[in-house]
Enzyme design. Structure first.
Site, PDB file in Angstrom:
ATOM      1  CG  ASP A   1      -2.020   1.148   1.239  1.00 46.80           C
ATOM      2  OD1 ASP A   1      -2.295   1.462   0.064  1.00 46.80           O
ATOM      3  OD2 ASP A   1      -2.594   1.131   2.112  1.00 46.80           O
TER       4      ASP A   1
ATOM      5  CG  HIS B   1       0.083   2.038  -9.585  1.00 47.65           C
ATOM      6  ND1 HIS B   1      -0.098   1.555  -8.359  1.00 47.65           N
ATOM      7  CD2 HIS B   1      -0.993   2.461 -10.040  1.00 47.65           C
ATOM      8  CE1 HIS B   1      -1.459   1.840  -7.934  1.00 47.65           C
ATOM      9  NE2 HIS B   1      -1.807   2.576  -9.104  1.00 47.65           N
TER      10      HIS B   1
ATOM     11  CG  LEU C   1      10.572 -16.346  -2.625  1.00 48.90           C
ATOM     12  CD1 LEU C   1      10.392 -16.403  -1.378  1.00 48.90           C
ATOM     13  CD2 LEU C   1      11.090 -14.806  -3.295  1.00 48.90           C
TER      14      LEU C   1
END
Length: 262
Positions: free
Chosen positions: A30, A47, A141
């Site tokens: 956020d 973004h 990962l």
């Protein structure tokens, strides 16, 4: 820091020693819009900077030995944002796959996706499926991207699968639902991080994060760097995870059983 530039993990001091490492870290990314506004940039640029931060955070968590990272990239509610912003986010997701897939594959990262892929544009759907298939055999990962995802919808979908599987009402258990939830193939998150200063989970992993440790930080997502990752993991290591149980040697409050509470 230069606008849009995010420091990489290798630029930071050596890893701090951790008392414990979460198996699964989930992050609500956020603050992209506010980060951009503070710099006189468009929300799209925010973004874009947020997309750059993903690499830094994933690298640092991998260095710490965290096996699973889930990122809340786009919620079901985000479809209600202005069309231009939605188009820009979808474009950034497409660009991320185009520019980062080979690098992630080489780094042995396994990409996964949860969410309603059917709502994505056809070309992006194809890219997501290709990325997941290309990295499916990787053993490093797990980078699990929640895109067009909502926690409540996830639970509804799990219940629908129960019905489709012919499970009788009396046979519905927490385990039966957990086996049909979107992240059934992954451990439940141990640590849920939200950047940007808000203190809510916004319909993210509602079922899965029931016993996660929450870490809220005012740091905006594009500024969440390797040092911020270290701080979150160090704080996690200081927590005592009780899973609703009363600590050894303590008495339960009047009227509560030993398993009540958090």
């Amino acid at each position: 820091m230069v606008a849009g530039r995010v420091p990489h993990a290798e630029e930071v001091l050596p890893l701090p020693a951790l008392s414990s490492v979460p198996r699964h870290v989930a992050i609500i990314m956020d603050g992209n819009g506010r980060w951009a506004t503070a710099r006189g940039l468009s929300r799209v640029e925010g973004h874009r900077a947020g997309a750059l931060a993903i690499r830094t955070v994933a690298e640092r968590l991998s260095q710490h030995g965290v096996p699973v990272l889930t990122l809340f990239a786009f919620s079901t509610e985000n479809w209600g944002r202005p069309r231009a912003e939605v188009r820009a986010i979808l474009g950034l997701a497409s660009d991320f796959i185009d520019t980062r897939l080979a690098e992630l594959d080489e780094a042995d990262v396994r990409l996964a996706h949860i969410g309603d892929i059917g709502r994505l544009p056809r070309a992006l759907r194809a890219k997501v499926r290709h990325a997941v298939e290309r990295t499916a055999a990787n053993t490093g990962l797990v980078l699990n991207v929640a895109f067009s995802y909502g926690g409540r919808a996830d639970i509804v979908d799990a219940v629908r699968r129960l019905v489709d599987d012919g499970v009788r009402a009396e046979d519905i258990t927490e385990e039966a639902i957990a086996e049909r939830i979107a992240t059934a193939h992954l451990p439940e998150p141990d640590l849920l991080i939200r950047t940007g200063g808000e203190r809510r989970i916004s319909n993210f992993l509602v079922w899965q994060a029931a016993y996660a440790e929450y870490y809220f930080t005012p740091t905006l997502w594009p500024d969440f760097d390797a040092r911020a990752v270290d701080a979150a993991l160090l704080e996690y290591g200081r927590r005592r995870r009780r899973f609703g149980l009363v600590p050894e040697g303590a008495c339960a409050p009047d009227g509560l059983t030993a398993s009540a509470g958090a």
